[in-house]
Write an enzyme that holds these catalytic residues in place. Structure first.
Site, PDB file in Angstrom:
ATOM      1  CD  GLN A 106     -23.738  31.104  21.084  1.00 50.30           C
ATOM      2  OE1 GLN A 106     -23.121  31.533  19.115  1.00 50.30           O
ATOM      3  NE2 GLN A 106     -25.520  30.958  20.504  1.00 50.30           N
ATOM      4  CG  ASP A 109     -26.510  35.209  30.839  1.00 56.21           C
ATOM      5  OD1 ASP A 109     -26.813  35.584  30.719  1.00 56.21           O
ATOM      6  OD2 ASP A 109     -25.748  34.759  31.535  1.00 56.21           O
ATOM      7  CG  HIS A 124     -19.125  33.901  22.098  1.00 54.62           C
ATOM      8  ND1 HIS A 124     -19.995  33.963  22.397  1.00 54.62           N
ATOM      9  CD2 HIS A 124     -18.759  32.438  21.999  1.00 54.62           C
ATOM     10  CE1 HIS A 124     -20.233  33.538  21.330  1.00 54.62           C
ATOM     11  NE2 HIS A 124     -19.308  32.406  20.004  1.00 54.62           N
ATOM     12  CB  CYS A 132      -2.245  42.106  31.628  1.00 53.73           C
ATOM     13  SG  CYS A 132      -0.148  43.492  31.028  1.00 53.73           S
ATOM     14  CB  CYS A 158       2.980  45.164  33.759  1.00 53.20           C
ATOM     15  SG  CYS A 158       1.375  45.189  32.611  1.00 53.20           S
ATOM     16  N   GLY A 197     -32.511  29.430  22.818  1.00 51.60           N
ATOM     17  CA  GLY A 197     -32.288  30.416  22.808  1.00 51.60           C
ATOM     18  C   GLY A 197     -31.699  30.984  21.756  1.00 51.60           C
ATOM     19  CB  THR A 198     -28.270  30.129  19.803  1.00 53.68           C
ATOM     20  OG1 THR A 198     -28.011  30.661  19.403  1.00 53.68           O
ATOM     21  CG2 THR A 198     -29.160  28.771  19.098  1.00 53.68           C
ATOM     22  CG  ASN A 223     -35.719  30.719  18.792  1.00 53.83           C
ATOM     23  OD1 ASN A 223     -36.005  31.625  18.886  1.00 53.83           O
ATOM     24  ND2 ASN A 223     -34.715  30.325  18.517  1.00 53.83           N
ATOM     25  CB  ALA A 241     -36.370  29.267  27.080  1.00 54.35           C
TER      26      ALA A 241
HETATM   27  N1  APR Z   1     -36.871  31.844  24.523  1.00 52.05           N
HETATM   28  C1  APR Z   1     -36.059  31.282  24.164  1.00 52.05           C
HETATM   29  N2  APR Z   1     -35.587  32.082  22.911  1.00 52.05           N
HETATM   30  C2  APR Z   1     -35.579  32.970  23.018  1.00 52.05           C
HETATM   31  C3  APR Z   1     -36.823  33.509  23.461  1.00 52.05           C
HETATM   32  C4  APR Z   1     -36.661  33.028  24.964  1.00 52.05           C
HETATM   33  N3  APR Z   1     -37.469  33.597  25.812  1.00 52.05           N
HETATM   34  N4  APR Z   1     -36.267  35.339  23.169  1.00 52.05           N
HETATM   35  C5  APR Z   1     -35.749  35.831  22.870  1.00 52.05           C
HETATM   36  N5  APR Z   1     -35.065  34.216  22.375  1.00 52.05           N
HETATM   37  C6  APR Z   1     -34.372  33.665  20.673  1.00 52.05           C
HETATM   38  C7  APR Z   1     -34.737  35.048  19.855  1.00 52.05           C
HETATM   39  O1  APR Z   1     -35.294  34.338  18.720  1.00 52.05           O
HETATM   40  C8  APR Z   1     -33.076  34.704  18.738  1.00 52.05           C
HETATM   41  O2  APR Z   1     -33.235  33.334  17.926  1.00 52.05           O
HETATM   42  O3  APR Z   1     -33.246  33.933  21.491  1.00 52.05           O
HETATM   43  C9  APR Z   1     -32.179  33.853  20.183  1.00 52.05           C
HETATM   44  C10 APR Z   1     -30.739  34.950  20.042  1.00 52.05           C
HETATM   45  O4  APR Z   1     -30.593  35.767  19.562  1.00 52.05           O
HETATM   46  P1  APR Z   1     -29.006  36.357  19.030  1.00 52.05           P
HETATM   47  O5  APR Z   1     -30.200  37.916  19.503  1.00 52.05           O
HETATM   48  O6  APR Z   1     -28.112  36.142  18.433  1.00 52.05           O
HETATM   49  O7  APR Z   1     -28.238  35.668  20.964  1.00 52.05           O
HETATM   50  P2  APR Z   1     -26.929  34.870  20.238  1.00 52.05           P
HETATM   51  O8  APR Z   1     -27.836  33.428  19.885  1.00 52.05           O
HETATM   52  O9  APR Z   1     -26.864  33.993  21.847  1.00 52.05           O
HETATM   53  O10 APR Z   1     -26.401  35.330  19.200  1.00 52.05           O
HETATM   54  C11 APR Z   1     -24.920  34.612  19.467  1.00 52.05           C
HETATM   55  O11 APR Z   1     -23.717  36.771  19.020  1.00 52.05           O
HETATM   56  O12 APR Z   1     -23.931  39.450  18.883  1.00 52.05           O
HETATM   57  C12 APR Z   1     -22.975  37.674  19.247  1.00 52.05           C
HETATM   58  O13 APR Z   1     -21.418  37.175  21.494  1.00 52.05           O
HETATM   59  C13 APR Z   1     -22.080  37.382  20.512  1.00 52.05           C
HETATM   60  O14 APR Z   1     -23.192  35.458  22.317  1.00 52.05           O
HETATM   61  C14 APR Z   1     -23.221  36.286  20.870  1.00 52.05           C
HETATM   62  C15 APR Z   1     -23.903  35.599  19.166  1.00 52.05           C
END
Ligand code: APR
Length: 253
Positions: A106, A109, A124, A132, A158, A197-198, A223, A241
């Site tokens: 997602q 970067d 994403h 454009c 354009c 990490g999501t 996580n 991670a």
């Molecule tokens: N290692 C692993 N996970 C981690 C770490 C780490 N060091 N630090 C934080 N986290 C976890 C947090 O606990 C959280 O569950 O990473 C997750 C980050 O969650 P979000 O900030 O919601 O990011 P993400 O899940 O990528 O968001 C999804 O939402 O805002 C939109 O488009 C944006 O791509 C993004 C999408």
């Protein structure tokens, strides 16, 4: 003293040996230890500025493109100088070790590509690539230009306003990427699905894990904080991670 290496549970180590197909799913947390802030949770970008989500919607892009581009520039600035961390590198290593690999990220970067990952579904999109809104021409912005941006850039063909080639809130995902996700994760789930990490808020992130579970595949989440997936996966490894993912990569052989 360096952090002690986490010890993976013996049963998980045994299950990792011999895995030949792997699907990895990542969110902002995989880049946290590269110094890139997450969106939610402590220190998250959305915590410091609630207006940021609104600035990053498709609606705002149409009504006030300068505001959207300033918010995109802010995202870029938060990733300035970030380098792939041990988790990104370990994920790229896993790709080299197995017969079949796919990474669904997602993140915008670019750190997975910088770490050497190849088969990447960047669901994403990217904030350095542009399209454009007039003639549809594709383009690219340099990191420096993006980080200094204060108004919507114009198309050099354009003159119309450019948009980031990223999926903004309220917009549809690119169909070809959804199709790739479906084919790689749903039609025939990999032997191991590793989620790193999501916050797992979106169905296209949760569904691949549910599909793997239904197909009795190995599912692992890394996580520091529990998510909706933590009670779904076979193994929830609570921690960062950069410490844990290299240990998992080491046991895939
Ligand atoms: N290692 C692993 N996970 C981690 C770490 C780490 N060091 N630090 C934080 N986290 C976890 C947090 O606990 C959280 O569950 O990473 C997750 C980050 O969650 P979000 O900030 O919601 O990011 P993400 O899940 O990528 O968001 C999804 O939402 O805002 C939109 O488009 C944006 O791509 C993004 C999408």
């Amino acid at each position: 003293m360096a952090d002690a290496k986490p010890t993976l549970p013996a049963l998980l180590v045994e299950a990792l040996h011999g895995v030949r197909s792997v699907g990895v799913i990542t969110g902002a947390g995989v880049s946290a230890e590269s110094g890139v802030p997450t969106y939610r949770g402590k220190g998250g970008l959305y915590e410091e500025d609630e207006g940021k989500i609104d600035a990053l919607t498709g609606t705002t892009l149409l009504s006030d493109p300068d505001r959207t581009w300033r918010a995109v520039g802010d995202l870029a600035r938060h990733a300035t100088g970030a380098r792939p961390n041990a988790a990104h590198l370990a994920i790229a290593e896993i790709e080299k070790k197995v017969e079949r690999f796919v990474l669904l990220t997602q993140n915008v970067d670019g750190l997975h590509e910088a770490a050497g990952s190849r088969n990447v579904i960047d669901i994403h999109g990217s904030i350095t690539r542009t399209r454009c809104m007039g003639c549809g021409a594709d383009g690219e912005l340099g990191r420096e230009e993006l980080e200094a941006i204060h108004a919507a850039p114009r198309c050099r063909h354009c003159g119309a306003t450019l948009r980031p080639a990223a999926v903004l809130f309220g917009e549809f995902l690119p169909e070809e990427k959804v199709e790739r996700m479906r084919c790689e994760f749903l039609d025939n789930p990999p032997a191991l699905v590793l989620v790193v990490g999501t916050s797992a808020l979106f169905p296209y992130i949760v569904e691949p894990v549910l599909a793997a579970r239904r197909a009795q595949r190995l599912t692992v989440e890394v996580n520091p904080a529990p998510t909706v997936l933590s009670s779904v996966v076979a193994w929830f490894l609570q921690g960062g991670a950069a410490a844990i993912v290299p240990e998992i990569a080491r046991e895939i052989r």
